[in-house]
Design an enzyme around this catalytic site. Structure first.
Site, PDB file in Angstrom:
ATOM      1  N   SER A   1      -0.581  39.284  -9.961  1.00 17.39           N
ATOM      2  CA  SER A   1      -1.732  39.916 -10.599  1.00 17.39           C
ATOM      3  C   SER A   1      -3.047  39.211 -10.296  1.00 17.39           C
ATOM      4  CB  SER A   1      -1.514  39.975 -12.116  1.00 17.39           C
ATOM      5  OG  SER A   1      -0.474  40.875 -12.424  1.00 17.39           O
TER       6      SER A   1
ATOM      7  N   GLU B   1      -7.597 -22.466  22.998  1.00 17.42           N
ATOM      8  CA  GLU B   1      -7.480 -21.739  24.259  1.00 17.42           C
ATOM      9  C   GLU B   1      -8.227 -22.368  25.436  1.00 17.42           C
ATOM     10  OE1 GLU B   1      -5.677 -18.795  24.877  1.00 17.42           O
ATOM     11  OE2 GLU B   1      -4.780 -19.307  22.953  1.00 17.42           O
TER      12      GLU B   1
END
Length: 776
Positions: A452, A86
């Site tokens: 139940s 770069e």
């Protein structure tokens, strides 16, 4: 000479004008520039990470994946690779590459086109952090000015650190550390020069040079970076030769999720978005540590899936046109894997998984005896693979006991929740068979009839109203005094369709006698039962004002049922379930730490409210322990522990199957049902369809844990009674049993002698079938 003077004067004038214009332009641009000092305290966008209590990654949410890294922890050769790719003069320039800028200007003059170029690393930092992405001449001038300022304010290493953490490198990776994890599944320090160079080649064009989507161009770009590194003497010729011959090793590595808990992850995500807003939730790098124990969570998932497969295997194998779909269009679901049949005979078949693995299945290991065709809606018996499968069919398989067997995605769904009853911490939670197949969270969102499993509320109300465990209630048909059509048509029954006459409350709960629960509710009042349920955390709208409430005709989620049973497990305190232990900022600062109300009789603060007395709680525990020792949950005795308690639950037509169980240290609730509320099938009761899931989980969760039975509190007496009458038994009684009473409820009368004499003449048969309960 005069012309020369005039030309010189004009040149000087225009030069002065240019300088003046340039100065004012600079001043104007400078006034529009952001303050570069914000780079000192930059907040990188990072995803939301969710962990188990023990630090295993559950899920990651956020568009940008970033792992900030300091320059001191960055490999030197990675820096060299980026410099080479770069900005070769990075360490010597003042933020601007004049040669590069000149080339870009000449290119513009010759072609009339703007071309990317001339940008140093410093200029990229200025652009990426401080400016917009819009390409204009003005922006370029601003980049130059900011770069000069940045170089004056920051060191080269500081600039590099900003750059290497910010840049986009494809595949949602922002920054070099994230790229290393995504492309190679390893930290930067473990990458080769070739791999580092591959990453360094990405900023120029993350898509075009992507090693996953465009490996040919990526290889060319990598080799260019390596050549530049050699030219700049960052690597030797030997290093270059080795790296240039290296193949591309990059592939897409997803975030390494270490624990499967997607339902909890979604619950946490929703909470974080609500607390912090969507933008901050997904970008602030928050770390959320849940209360989940990784091992318990894994066991809960596997227990639920195995149980749902066992349920499925008790019913028919389902065939349809799905078997004709190509293998490539099928996906792993839960514990099942798609496979294509390559060879088949009556008693054996060979199939190939999606990854090319060849497996063999033997018919003797197959659980199927019937097949149901969804297209024709017909069921028939089968005796071999040839009865249900054709060559080249796509089937599903799963492993059980290290053997491959024919499988299918279960038709029923399930949920499992485990809580710490002292604090309410969610230890494990699964809301369904496979989250990515169906994201509906049944553990928290499914409001189902508890059947139940709700009866302990009835019996708690009865004990508080003065009944005892030995109170005798007549198990006989219910005659409704209500003139409404709905009530008069209601004919509740016991599961066995029998009536048993006078029955103690202990036996009634153990055997889950429906008629006695209804008689108790009618005697103490529906309003009283409702008030008790509300104390346990239920909402009024969940509780129908009808006698059917005694049989669990209301609505509750598995998490709510776990909260209810936690009261019995912790001594009588109502806790609040929670699943977020703490939230940390990306810096490690603790933003939130849970401080739950705890079940504690001596705590000065943060104590959960007591909602039932120690005496009532002890009595209910004793009754629920009997359900496991001698009642509808007797299968749980396989765990060989004396501190287990709980209650099965089955709703009308077997639409829901539950088991709600606990020890003093952990509560677990298992539910099985279908999303469309159709029947699970005859005999698919709570004790058969849900209890095995609970047992499998508790076998692991309680391994090595010391048994802790409830301690009898003051105000409780243990008395010898006659089981037929609930009255005191005489010393000479041969059938007396021990029973617990609150001190004020101890019987004062003795059973008649004639009852004792009849017992000596002939023992009465009381060994009824161990039948589960239902809602009628």
């Amino acid at each position: 000479m005069r012309i020369i003077k005039w030309l010189s004067a004009i040149l000087v004038t225009f030069s002065m004008l240019g300088l003046i214009i340039g100065y004012f332009a600079y001043q104007q641009l400078s006034s529009e520039l952001p303050d570069i000092k914000v780079l000192r305290d930059i907040q990188y966008h990072q995803p939301l990470n969710i962990y188990s209590r023990d630090g295993l990654l559950i899920e990651q949410f956020g568009e940008k994946i970033r792992i900030p890294i300091s320059i001191s922890d960055t490999p030197e050769q990675l820096v060299n690779a980026f410099i080479s790719a770069e900005d070769g003069n990075f360490f010597s320039h003042i933020g601007i590459d004049f040669k590069g800028l000149a080339r870009a200007v000449i290119q513009l003059a010759l072609t009339g086109k703007k071309k990317q170029g001339g940008s140093t690393i410093t200029m990229q930092v200025a652009r990426n952090f401080l400016l917009s992405n819009k390409k204009t001449y003005t922006r370029k001038l601003k980049e130059i000015i900011l770069s000069l300022q940045i170089e004056q304010e920051f060191s080269k290493n500081e600039i590099l650190e900003l750059y290497l953490n910010k840049i986009y490198l494809g595949q949602r990776a922002y920054g070099v550390a994230a790229a290393s994890a995504i492309y190679y599944g390893r930290p930067l320090t473990e990458l080769t020069i070739a791999e580092l160079s591959m990453i360094a080649g990405l900023p120029k064009a993350p898509s075009s040079y992507n090693p996953i989507s465009n490996p040919e161009r990526a290889l060319l770009r990598r080799n260019y970076v390596l050549r530049r590194m050699l030219d700049l003497r960052y690597i030797s010729q030997q290093d270059y030769n080795t790296a240039i011959e290296s193949p591309i090793t990059a592939r897409r590595y997803a975030a390494q999720r270490e624990l499967y808990a997607p339902f909890i992850a979604e619950m946490v995500r929703n909470d974080i978005v609500r607390l912090y807003g969507e933008d901050q939730a997904y970008t602030a790098g928050l770390k959320v540590y849940t209360t989940l124990h990784a091992d318990l969570q894994s066991v809960a998932v596997s227990a639920m899936r195995a149980n749902l497969h066992q349920f499925d295997e008790r019913h028919s194998y389902r065939t349809s046109q799905q078997q004709k779909l190509p293998l490539k269009s099928s996906h792993n679901t839960g514990s099942t894997f798609p496979a294509q049949v390559t060879q088949i005979v009556e008693q054996q078949l060979t199939a190939e998984l999606k990854d090319g693995t060849e497996i063999k299945l033997l018919w003797k290991d197959s659980p199927w005896s019937t097949v149901y065709n969804a297209d024709t809606q017909q069921t028939r018996r089968v005796n071999s693979y040839l009865d249900i499968i054709d060559l080249h069919d796509t089937i599903r398989v799963r492993q059980a006991n290290k053997k491959w067997r024919l499988a299918q995605v279960p038709e029923a769904e399930g949920a499992f929740v485990a809580l710490d009853p002292k604090t309410g911490a969610v230890l494990a939670l699964s809301g369904g068979y496979a989250y990515f197949n169906n994201k509906y969270n049944r553990a928290t969102q499914a409001m189902r009839q508890p059947g139940s499993g709700f009866k302990p509320i009835i019996y708690t109300s009865a004990l508080e109203a003065g009944y005892t465990a030995a109170s005798m209630i007549n198990d006989a048909p219910i005659v409704s005094a209500n003139n409404s059509i709905e009530e008069s048509a209601w004919r509740p029954e016991n599961y066995s369709h029998k009536f048993y006459g006078p029955t103690s409350i202990r036996t009634a709960l153990r055997k889950s006698r429906n008629l006695i629960a209804i008689r108790l509710t009618r005697a103490i009042g529906i309003a009283t039962v409702t008030d008790t349920a509300i104390r346990f955390g239920f909402l009024p709208e969940q509780l129908p004002a009808k006698l059917s409430l005694a049989l669990g005709s209301g609505q509750a989620s598995p998490l709510q049922m776990a909260r209810m049973y936690a009261v019995f497990a912790n001594g009588g305190y109502l806790i609040n379930p929670y699943y977020i232990d703490r939230i940390e900022a990306s810096t490690g600062e603790v933003l939130f730490q849970a401080e739950p109300l705890a079940a504690c009789s001596v705590c000065a603060s943060n104590a959960a409210p007591r909602i039932i007395s120690p005496q009532t709680n002890f009595l209910i525990n004793s009754l629920l322990q009997d359900v496991v020792r001698r009642g509808t949950a007797v299968k749980a005795k396989s765990l060989q522990r004396n501190d287990l308690a709980g209650k099965t639950g089955t709703t009308n037509d077997q639409k829901d199957a539950w088991f709600n169980g606990f020890t003093p240290d952990i509560v677990g609730v298992a539910w099985v049902g279908k999303d469309n509320s159709s029947s699970l099938g005859r005999w698919e009761t709570g004790g058969k369809a849900a209890l095995p899931m609970w047992i499998d989980f508790m076998r692991y969760a309680l391994k090595g844990k010391v048994e802790r039975e409830p301690i009898m509190p003051e105000g409780i007496s243990k008395v010898l009674i006659d089981p037929e009458t609930g009255l005191l038994a005489r010393e000479e009684s041969l059938t007396g049993i021990w029973e617990y009473f609150s001190d004020e409820s101890v019987p004062t009368q003795y059973a008649p002698l004639i009852e004792l004499e009849s017992e000596l003449i002939g023992e009465k048969n009381t060994t009824e079938d161990e039948v589960p309960e239902t809602l009628f």
